[in-house]
Design a protein around this motif. Structure first.
Motif, PDB file in Angstrom:
ATOM      1  N   LEU A 139      49.288  42.308  42.268  1.00 57.74           N
ATOM      2  CA  LEU A 139      48.068  43.457  42.189  1.00 57.74           C
ATOM      3  C   LEU A 139      48.909  44.689  42.167  1.00 57.74           C
ATOM      4  CD1 LEU A 139      45.938  41.963  44.860  1.00 57.74           C
ATOM      5  CD2 LEU A 139      45.778  41.621  42.474  1.00 57.74           C
ATOM      6  N   GLU A 140      50.219  44.851  42.461  1.00 58.96           N
ATOM      7  CA  GLU A 140      50.986  45.951  42.439  1.00 58.96           C
ATOM      8  C   GLU A 140      51.440  46.712  41.274  1.00 58.96           C
ATOM      9  OE1 GLU A 140      53.905  45.923  45.540  1.00 58.96           O
ATOM     10  OE2 GLU A 140      53.217  43.929  46.070  1.00 58.96           O
ATOM     11  N   ASN A 141      51.615  45.899  40.221  1.00 59.61           N
ATOM     12  CA  ASN A 141      52.255  46.533  38.981  1.00 59.61           C
ATOM     13  C   ASN A 141      51.259  46.807  37.939  1.00 59.61           C
ATOM     14  OD1 ASN A 141      55.036  46.503  39.738  1.00 59.61           O
ATOM     15  ND2 ASN A 141      54.664  44.272  39.766  1.00 59.61           N
ATOM     16  N   THR A 142      49.724  46.857  38.082  1.00 58.04           N
ATOM     17  CA  THR A 142      48.963  47.542  37.085  1.00 58.04           C
ATOM     18  C   THR A 142      47.880  48.327  37.820  1.00 58.04           C
ATOM     19  OG1 THR A 142      47.403  46.550  35.458  1.00 58.04           O
ATOM     20  CG2 THR A 142      47.613  45.406  37.374  1.00 58.04           C
ATOM     21  N   ASP A 143      47.259  49.184  37.407  1.00 60.10           N
ATOM     22  CA  ASP A 143      45.963  49.765  38.115  1.00 60.10           C
ATOM     23  C   ASP A 143      44.705  49.323  37.591  1.00 60.10           C
ATOM     24  OD1 ASP A 143      46.003  50.790  35.449  1.00 60.10           O
ATOM     25  OD2 ASP A 143      46.123  53.005  36.085  1.00 60.10           O
ATOM     26  N   THR A 144      44.653  48.345  36.411  1.00 61.18           N
ATOM     27  CA  THR A 144      43.250  47.819  35.892  1.00 61.18           C
ATOM     28  C   THR A 144      43.407  46.287  36.034  1.00 61.18           C
ATOM     29  OG1 THR A 144      43.468  49.676  34.734  1.00 61.18           O
ATOM     30  CG2 THR A 144      41.810  48.018  33.761  1.00 61.18           C
ATOM     31  N   ALA A 145      42.072  45.744  36.222  1.00 57.71           N
ATOM     32  CA  ALA A 145      41.991  44.399  36.151  1.00 57.71           C
ATOM     33  C   ALA A 145      40.625  44.060  35.220  1.00 57.71           C
ATOM     34  CB  ALA A 145      41.535  43.725  37.349  1.00 57.71           C
ATOM     35  N   VAL A 146      40.771  43.240  34.416  1.00 54.11           N
ATOM     36  CA  VAL A 146      39.502  42.692  33.909  1.00 54.11           C
ATOM     37  C   VAL A 146      39.101  41.379  34.289  1.00 54.11           C
ATOM     38  CG1 VAL A 146      38.799  41.978  31.299  1.00 54.11           C
ATOM     39  CG2 VAL A 146      40.193  43.963  31.732  1.00 54.11           C
ATOM     40  N   ILE A 147      37.741  41.250  34.543  1.00 48.27           N
ATOM     41  CA  ILE A 147      37.116  40.027  34.880  1.00 48.27           C
ATOM     42  C   ILE A 147      36.169  39.758  33.594  1.00 48.27           C
ATOM     43  CG2 ILE A 147      35.630  39.057  36.661  1.00 48.27           C
ATOM     44  CD1 ILE A 147      36.562  41.166  38.452  1.00 48.27           C
ATOM     45  N   LEU A 148      36.378  38.535  33.243  1.00 49.19           N
ATOM     46  CA  LEU A 148      35.517  37.949  32.280  1.00 49.19           C
ATOM     47  C   LEU A 148      34.445  37.196  32.796  1.00 49.19           C
ATOM     48  CD1 LEU A 148      38.413  36.600  29.877  1.00 49.19           C
ATOM     49  CD2 LEU A 148      37.127  38.836  29.558  1.00 49.19           C
ATOM     50  N   GLY A 149      33.138  37.745  32.567  1.00 50.54           N
ATOM     51  CA  GLY A 149      31.997  37.252  33.228  1.00 50.54           C
ATOM     52  C   GLY A 149      31.298  38.330  34.283  1.00 50.54           C
ATOM     53  N   ILE A 187      45.363  48.277  42.099  1.00 48.13           N
ATOM     54  CA  ILE A 187      44.164  48.263  41.201  1.00 48.13           C
ATOM     55  C   ILE A 187      42.961  49.327  41.557  1.00 48.13           C
ATOM     56  CG2 ILE A 187      41.931  46.675  40.431  1.00 48.13           C
ATOM     57  CD1 ILE A 187      44.854  45.651  39.688  1.00 48.13           C
ATOM     58  N   ARG A 188      42.935  50.356  40.840  1.00 50.99           N
ATOM     59  CA  ARG A 188      41.911  51.288  40.780  1.00 50.99           C
ATOM     60  C   ARG A 188      40.712  51.210  39.674  1.00 50.99           C
ATOM     61  NH1 ARG A 188      43.974  51.010  44.711  1.00 50.99           N
ATOM     62  NH2 ARG A 188      45.116  52.664  45.902  1.00 50.99           N
ATOM     63  N   LYS A 189      40.787  50.187  39.015  1.00 46.57           N
ATOM     64  CA  LYS A 189      39.994  50.189  37.757  1.00 46.57           C
ATOM     65  C   LYS A 189      39.479  48.817  37.543  1.00 46.57           C
ATOM     66  CE  LYS A 189      38.812  51.427  33.130  1.00 46.57           C
ATOM     67  NZ  LYS A 189      39.470  52.125  31.954  1.00 46.57           N
ATOM     68  N   VAL A 190      38.286  48.174  37.782  1.00 48.91           N
ATOM     69  CA  VAL A 190      38.004  46.929  37.436  1.00 48.91           C
ATOM     70  C   VAL A 190      36.906  47.151  36.192  1.00 48.91           C
ATOM     71  CG1 VAL A 190      36.949  44.867  38.372  1.00 48.91           C
ATOM     72  CG2 VAL A 190      38.357  46.183  39.568  1.00 48.91           C
ATOM     73  N   CYS A 191      37.147  46.093  35.040  1.00 47.53           N
ATOM     74  CA  CYS A 191      36.073  45.921  34.008  1.00 47.53           C
ATOM     75  C   CYS A 191      35.451  44.386  34.099  1.00 47.53           C
ATOM     76  CB  CYS A 191      37.030  46.159  32.670  1.00 47.53           C
ATOM     77  SG  CYS A 191      37.499  47.872  32.582  1.00 47.53           S
ATOM     78  N   LEU A 192      34.298  44.495  34.124  1.00 51.76           N
ATOM     79  CA  LEU A 192      33.388  43.211  34.221  1.00 51.76           C
ATOM     80  C   LEU A 192      32.822  43.035  32.679  1.00 51.76           C
ATOM     81  CD1 LEU A 192      31.526  43.692  37.504  1.00 51.76           C
ATOM     82  CD2 LEU A 192      33.048  41.475  36.747  1.00 51.76           C
ATOM     83  N   VAL A 193      33.318  42.195  32.018  1.00 50.52           N
ATOM     84  CA  VAL A 193      33.117  42.151  30.610  1.00 50.52           C
ATOM     85  C   VAL A 193      32.118  40.874  30.415  1.00 50.52           C
ATOM     86  CG1 VAL A 193      34.032  41.538  28.463  1.00 50.52           C
ATOM     87  CG2 VAL A 193      35.403  43.048  30.013  1.00 50.52           C
ATOM     88  N   GLY A 194      31.073  41.232  29.844  1.00 48.03           N
ATOM     89  CA  GLY A 194      30.020  39.946  29.389  1.00 48.03           C
ATOM     90  C   GLY A 194      29.634  40.025  27.949  1.00 48.03           C
ATOM     91  N   ARG A 195      29.231  38.839  27.592  1.00 50.39           N
ATOM     92  CA  ARG A 195      29.111  38.412  26.120  1.00 50.39           C
ATOM     93  C   ARG A 195      27.870  39.212  25.570  1.00 50.39           C
ATOM     94  NH1 ARG A 195      28.158  33.333  25.302  1.00 50.39           N
ATOM     95  NH2 ARG A 195      27.618  33.262  27.600  1.00 50.39           N
ATOM     96  N   ARG A 196      26.868  38.952  26.633  1.00 55.22           N
ATOM     97  CA  ARG A 196      25.374  39.717  26.193  1.00 55.22           C
ATOM     98  C   ARG A 196      25.221  40.692  27.139  1.00 55.22           C
ATOM     99  NH1 ARG A 196      21.883  34.569  27.211  1.00 55.22           N
ATOM    100  NH2 ARG A 196      22.743  34.389  29.071  1.00 55.22           N
ATOM    101  N   GLY A 197      23.817  41.396  27.110  1.00 54.76           N
ATOM    102  CA  GLY A 197      23.371  42.421  27.698  1.00 54.76           C
ATOM    103  C   GLY A 197      23.175  42.636  29.219  1.00 54.76           C
ATOM    104  N   PRO A 198      22.579  43.788  29.598  1.00 56.30           N
ATOM    105  CA  PRO A 198      22.248  43.855  31.095  1.00 56.30           C
ATOM    106  C   PRO A 198      21.011  42.936  31.168  1.00 56.30           C
ATOM    107  CG  PRO A 198      22.086  45.933  29.884  1.00 56.30           C
ATOM    108  CD  PRO A 198      22.624  45.058  29.109  1.00 56.30           C
TER     109      PRO A 198
END
Length: 469
Positions: A146-156, A193-204
């Motif tokens: 968690l120390e060597n990046t400022d961004t995490a991507v979560i798939l789902g 970590i300062r930024k998290v992206c939640l990625v989804g295949r479909r829409g809201p």
């Protein structure tokens, strides 16, 4: 269900001490006054998902363990921890020892994406990450970077994904008084970590989370929410979905409200949560210098409708973009695993069953296994909330009682003494209820010194040492 009274003693184990296992045990004890039940688990600790899956900042959800503890302390019930089905004792042996066997050991594996780069360092399943911060002994040495990046991507974008994002983004001071594992709390203190992206295949409209979980993360302190306005545009098909589902409608309304109320510019120092809709992972990008992940190539999607079922699914458009990230967490679904001697549907990740009765085969002319039943995620797949397991257990118990009344199950086996003999003959160091109570007492005592509900023991050897006094 009617209470039944059978002159013969019924001996059965429930394999798995999570919600499904305990609800099943509770119902059988209630409706069968001659039942003696052994709850057996791979872990030295009971409660399954409640202990290792529920987020540490959701203590109200964990109150159900009080109910489960009362079940475990029933004089007709025993607990055997640290016993692995298939390793320490086989399913065929257990079926010889007990009259009835109920398998409720949940889902301890993960679905995979099958895209290039999935094995790069820095990519983990959300299950592993959840087990890590909840102190599961299988994952106490995981050490996500968690120390060597400022961004995490979560798939789902389901509830587990939101839990993981919330733990990464929530002020660490708010986690200090929870039962989060010490190693996770220390890592989060040092997190970049300062930024998290939640990625989804479909829409809201199709987002898999509940309104309660979404509302909670949208209300996280000092968090900037990013949702593209174009992703909130709804088609006539979307409107029809919203019309037919109150849950989806509430979720969509929360997304819309969050987008409309967002500050036009991020405030300095604020962490960011980005909801990335209509995207699917195409491949993981390796660092130029080592085998660590540096990002995800994602493909833009659109929705198509299945002619047969009418369900809408994501299809690729051939348009790609990259998301930079040094940490990727895959929240695409848990998966149950089979054991030798058990019919298993690999595609669905469940045991084929008829109202909880395990089937010998998965054909159009199924044959029932005598005295073998299933409950929980192993029965229906990893869906629902904790309370869903109550209704699932009731159905399975109904089948058991029905079979007993029909005489389809003939109670006459050794039960508990047979299990003890088998385990002790192999030198298996099993944990009893009193052993778990020693662990529980130690964790609570150490937690009390630090104004926390408990300080979890996360090491296998230490758990067994404390359990055995």
């Amino acid at each position: 269900m009617q209470r039944v009274s059978i002159s013969q003693l019924l001996r059965k184990p429930t394999w798995g001490s999570g919600p499904a296992g305990f609800y099943t045990t509770e119902k059988i004890l209630k409706y069968h006054n001659g039942a003696k039940i052994d709850i057996v688990d791979r872990l030295p600790t009971p409660f399954g998902l409640v202990r290792s899956g529920v987020a540490p900042d959701h203590p109200e959800t964990k109150i159900v363990t009080n109910q489960f503890s009362r079940v475990a302390s029933n004089e007709r019930c025993s607990f055997f921890g640290n016993v692995s089905l298939g390793r320490d004792i086989s399913l065929s042996e257990i079926r010889e020892i007990y009259d009835i066997v109920v398998l409720a050991y949940g889902a301890e594996s993960d679905r995979i994406l099958n895209v290039p780069g999935e094995n790069l360092l820095g990519i983990h399943s959300a299950r592993e990450f959840v087990w890590w911060y909840n102190g599961h002994p299988d994952c106490n040495n995981m050490s996500p970077d968690l120390e060597n990046t400022d961004t995490a991507v979560i798939l789902g974008q389901g509830n587990v994904a939101l839990d993981v994002a919330r733990i990464l983004l929530r002020p660490t001071s708010e986690l200090e008084t929870t039962d989060i594992a010490d190693h996770a709390l220390e890592a989060l203190y040092k997190s970049s970590i300062r930024k998290v992206c939640l990625v989804g295949r479909r829409g809201p409209v199709q987002a898999a989370c509940t309104a309660k979980e979404l509302r909670e993360i949208l209300g996280t302190k000092d968090l900037s929410i990013h949702i593209k306005e174009c992703d909130l545009s709804s088609s006539s098909a979307d409107e029809e979905e919203l019309k037919n589902s109150r849950i989806q409608r509430r979720v969509y309304e929360l997304f819309s409200k969050a987008s409309a109320s967002r500050h036009p510019h991020s405030i300095s120092g604020q962490k960011e949560l980005h909801f990335v809709f209509f995207r699917r992972p195409d491949r993981f990008l390796p660092s130029l210098y080592n085998s660590k992940v540096r990002g995800v190539s994602i493909e833009k999607t659109s929705l198509a409708e299945d002619v047969g079922s009418g369900k809408r699914y994501a299809v690729g458009t051939g348009q790609f973009e990259d998301l930079d990230a040094g940490l990727v967490l895959k929240s695409i679904g848990y998966k149950s695993v089979s054991v030798p001697g058990l019919t298993f549907d690999e595609q669905r990740g469940v045991v084929p069953n008829l109202k909880g009765r395990v089937l010998k085969n998965n054909s159009s002319h199924p044959i029932l296994e005598d005295g073998l039943y299933v409950a929980g995620w192993l029965k229906r797949g990893p869906t629902g909330i904790i309370a869903t397991n109550l209704y699932c257990a009731e159905e399975t118990v109904g089948s058991i009682l029905e079979d007993l009344e029909k005489g389809a199950v003939r109670p006459n086996r050794h039960g508990r003494p047979g299990l003890v003999q088998a385990l002790e003959g192999r030198g298996i160091q099993y944990v009893t209820l009193s052993g778990w109570e020693r662990i529980d007492l130690r964790e609570k005592a150490e937690g009390n010194l630090r104004n926390r509900p408990r300080t979890k023991i996360t090491d296998w050897a230490e758990l067994l040492r404390v359990a055995n006094g």
